[in-house]
Design an enzyme around this catalytic site. Structure first.
Site, PDB file in Angstrom:
ATOM      1  N   HIS A   1     -15.339   1.620  -1.044  1.00  0.00           N
ATOM      2  CA  HIS A   1     -14.319   0.560  -0.917  1.00  0.00           C
ATOM      3  C   HIS A   1     -13.295   1.429   0.142  1.00  0.00           C
ATOM      4  O   HIS A   1     -11.985   0.881   0.184  1.00  0.00           O
ATOM      5  CB  HIS A   1     -13.614   0.030  -2.047  1.00  0.00           C
ATOM      6  CG  HIS A   1     -14.567  -0.926  -2.599  1.00  0.00           C
ATOM      7  ND1 HIS A   1     -14.192  -1.564  -3.874  1.00  0.00           N
ATOM      8  CD2 HIS A   1     -15.606  -1.805  -2.103  1.00  0.00           C
ATOM      9  CE1 HIS A   1     -15.212  -2.332  -4.124  1.00  0.00           C
ATOM     10  NE2 HIS A   1     -15.988  -2.389  -3.009  1.00  0.00           N
TER      11      HIS A   1
ATOM     12  N   CYS B   1      -3.959   0.922  21.697  1.00  0.00           N
ATOM     13  CA  CYS B   1      -4.091  -0.396  22.262  1.00  0.00           C
ATOM     14  C   CYS B   1      -3.263  -1.363  21.629  1.00  0.00           C
ATOM     15  O   CYS B   1      -3.561  -2.584  22.130  1.00  0.00           O
ATOM     16  CB  CYS B   1      -5.871  -0.842  21.519  1.00  0.00           C
ATOM     17  SG  CYS B   1      -5.525  -1.225  19.917  1.00  0.00           S
TER      18      CYS B   1
ATOM     19  N   ARG C   1       1.833   1.786  -3.307  1.00  0.00           N
ATOM     20  CA  ARG C   1       0.505   2.364  -4.425  1.00  0.00           C
ATOM     21  C   ARG C   1       0.504   3.686  -4.057  1.00  0.00           C
ATOM     22  O   ARG C   1      -0.040   4.528  -4.734  1.00  0.00           O
ATOM     23  CB  ARG C   1      -0.670   1.351  -4.054  1.00  0.00           C
ATOM     24  CG  ARG C   1      -0.821   0.051  -4.724  1.00  0.00           C
ATOM     25  CD  ARG C   1      -2.067  -0.664  -4.583  1.00  0.00           C
ATOM     26  NE  ARG C   1      -3.313  -0.020  -4.856  1.00  0.00           N
ATOM     27  CZ  ARG C   1      -4.278  -0.306  -4.694  1.00  0.00           C
ATOM     28  NH1 ARG C   1      -4.579  -1.082  -3.944  1.00  0.00           N
ATOM     29  NH2 ARG C   1      -5.427   0.424  -5.092  1.00  0.00           N
TER      30      ARG C   1
ATOM     31  N   SER D   1     -15.751  -3.294 -14.171  1.00  0.00           N
ATOM     32  CA  SER D   1     -15.918  -4.790 -14.910  1.00  0.00           C
ATOM     33  C   SER D   1     -16.888  -5.369 -14.161  1.00  0.00           C
ATOM     34  O   SER D   1     -17.521  -6.371 -14.463  1.00  0.00           O
ATOM     35  CB  SER D   1     -14.706  -5.695 -14.827  1.00  0.00           C
ATOM     36  OG  SER D   1     -14.305  -5.715 -13.115  1.00  0.00           O
TER      37      SER D   1
ATOM     38  N   TYR E   1       0.650  -1.176   0.053  1.00  0.00           N
ATOM     39  CA  TYR E   1       0.093  -0.060  -0.203  1.00  0.00           C
ATOM     40  C   TYR E   1       0.814   1.274   0.106  1.00  0.00           C
ATOM     41  O   TYR E   1       0.460   2.381  -0.475  1.00  0.00           O
ATOM     42  CB  TYR E   1      -0.974   0.131   1.213  1.00  0.00           C
ATOM     43  CG  TYR E   1      -2.145  -0.697   0.881  1.00  0.00           C
ATOM     44  CD1 TYR E   1      -3.203  -0.426   0.024  1.00  0.00           C
ATOM     45  CD2 TYR E   1      -2.157  -2.164   1.090  1.00  0.00           C
ATOM     46  CE1 TYR E   1      -4.336  -1.253  -0.210  1.00  0.00           C
ATOM     47  CE2 TYR E   1      -3.345  -2.805   0.785  1.00  0.00           C
ATOM     48  CZ  TYR E   1      -4.136  -2.468   0.151  1.00  0.00           C
ATOM     49  OH  TYR E   1      -5.435  -3.254  -0.406  1.00  0.00           O
TER      50      TYR E   1
ATOM     51  N   CYS F   1      -8.875  -1.312  17.601  1.00  0.00           N
ATOM     52  CA  CYS F   1      -9.794  -0.541  18.330  1.00  0.00           C
ATOM     53  C   CYS F   1     -10.363   0.620  17.311  1.00  0.00           C
ATOM     54  O   CYS F   1     -11.138   1.301  17.693  1.00  0.00           O
ATOM     55  CB  CYS F   1      -9.193   0.183  19.100  1.00  0.00           C
ATOM     56  SG  CYS F   1      -7.965   1.575  18.641  1.00  0.00           S
TER      57      CYS F   1
ATOM     58  N   ASN G   1     -13.360   3.313  -6.256  1.00  0.00           N
ATOM     59  CA  ASN G   1     -12.040   3.691  -6.077  1.00  0.00           C
ATOM     60  C   ASN G   1     -11.392   4.414  -4.884  1.00  0.00           C
ATOM     61  O   ASN G   1     -12.336   4.901  -4.347  1.00  0.00           O
ATOM     62  CB  ASN G   1     -11.689   4.614  -7.242  1.00  0.00           C
ATOM     63  CG  ASN G   1     -11.970   4.070  -8.550  1.00  0.00           C
ATOM     64  OD1 ASN G   1     -12.304   2.799  -8.772  1.00  0.00           O
ATOM     65  ND2 ASN G   1     -12.053   4.921  -9.617  1.00  0.00           N
TER      66      ASN G   1
END
Ligand code: OAD
Length: 254
Positions: A129, A165, A74, A204, A71, A140, A112
């Site tokens: 998403h 936490c 990205r 898609s 990530y 938490c 997206n």
């Protein structure tokens, strides 16, 4: 490209328009789609990476740093991307509330996570998403951005623990097998239920429940129009405009 007059008229005369976007809307910005090869993006993400490893809770628990680093990669890629004509045309449409002389109600739902709709000027975006620029604690649910305990999250190459936490901090995107954010889903269902035109753009239509929204709209009498250079051949679609989102939406918006 030419758009059939019948389709143009449907778009112009609709009163309540609901637009669902997918990765194809960001393709002209150079963002990789998940499933299909595209000239702008060269490769799709899921042809190079295993979604079960990178986009599921099991994949994260198996190797949190691998997922975190993916990530982070990205995000670094997305930082260089700018909104394209599709994002701008949708924002303009939402702002002006019309593509013709009639007042239109335009709701934008996106799958997206890149934030490019907002960067393109859209103020109201239903994000089904999540959003890759946010983070939260797995345990938490506390939200984290910027610095955590004096460490800039953007610079982190390894997963960091929640100062509250001790749980692991993860990107606030929805992974496979996870529920969608409740409010976003309720808003998306209601906008699909009540529209007379449903535009499915750059998706898609393979991932549920988002992919089911077009059918919901159709069941209530809406016309479903798809914008996709590779038509999905979904039985729910009434008309497909086989072109790139940026090109098609710019034409619709002139
Ligand atoms: P996909 O990658 O599955 O589909 C992208 C679609 O965009 C394809 O049908 C392409 O033909 C189309 N496309 C490509 N370039 C385009 C362009 N310039 N204009 C219009 N369309 C274009 O992406 P999504 O349908 O968004 O979820 O995928 C849905 C979800 O699956 C994503 O949100 C993500 C993914 O796994 C999660 O990670 C939970």
């Amino acid at each position: 490209m030419d758009i059939e007059p019948e389709v143009l008229a449907l778009v112009q005369h609709a009163k309540r328009v609901t637009i669902l976007t997918g990765a194809g809307v960001s393709a002209e910005s150079g963002v990789a789609t998940f499933r299909s090869y595209k000239e702008e993006t060269k490769e799709s993400l899921w042809s190079q990476y295993d979604p079960q490893k990178m986009a599921s809770i099991d994949g994260f628990l198996e190797n949190p740093n691998r997922v975190w680093q993916w990530y982070q990669w990205r995000r670094s890629e997305l930082k260089t991307k700018k909104p394209n004509e599709a994002h701008k045309a949708i924002a303009k449409w939402q702002e002006s509330k019309t593509l013709s002389s009639k007042n239109q109600n335009v709701t934008l739902i996106t799958q997206n996570v890149d934030g490019l709709h907002q960067a393109g000027g859209s103020k109201d975006v239903i994000e089904l998403h999540g959003n890759i620029w946010r983070n939260h604690c797995l345990q938490c649910l506390a939200e984290y951005n910027g610095e955590v305990d004096g460490v800039d999250l953007e610079e982190r190459e390894e997963v960091i623990e929640c100062p509250e936490c001790g749980g692991q901090i993860r990107p606030s995107v929805v992974w496979f097998g996870e529920a969608l954010p409740e409010q976003a889903w309720r808003d998306a269902e209601s906008a699909s239920y009540s529209c007379d035109l449903f535009l499915s753009v750059g998706t898609s239509s393979q991932v549920y429940p988002a992919a089911g929204l077009a059918a919901l709209a159709k069941s209530q009498g809406a016309t479903v129009i798809e914008i996709n250079p590779e038509p999905t051949k979904s039985s729910v679609v009434d008309y497909c405009i086989a072109g790139k989102a940026g090109e098609v939406l710019s034409i619709l918006n002139t």
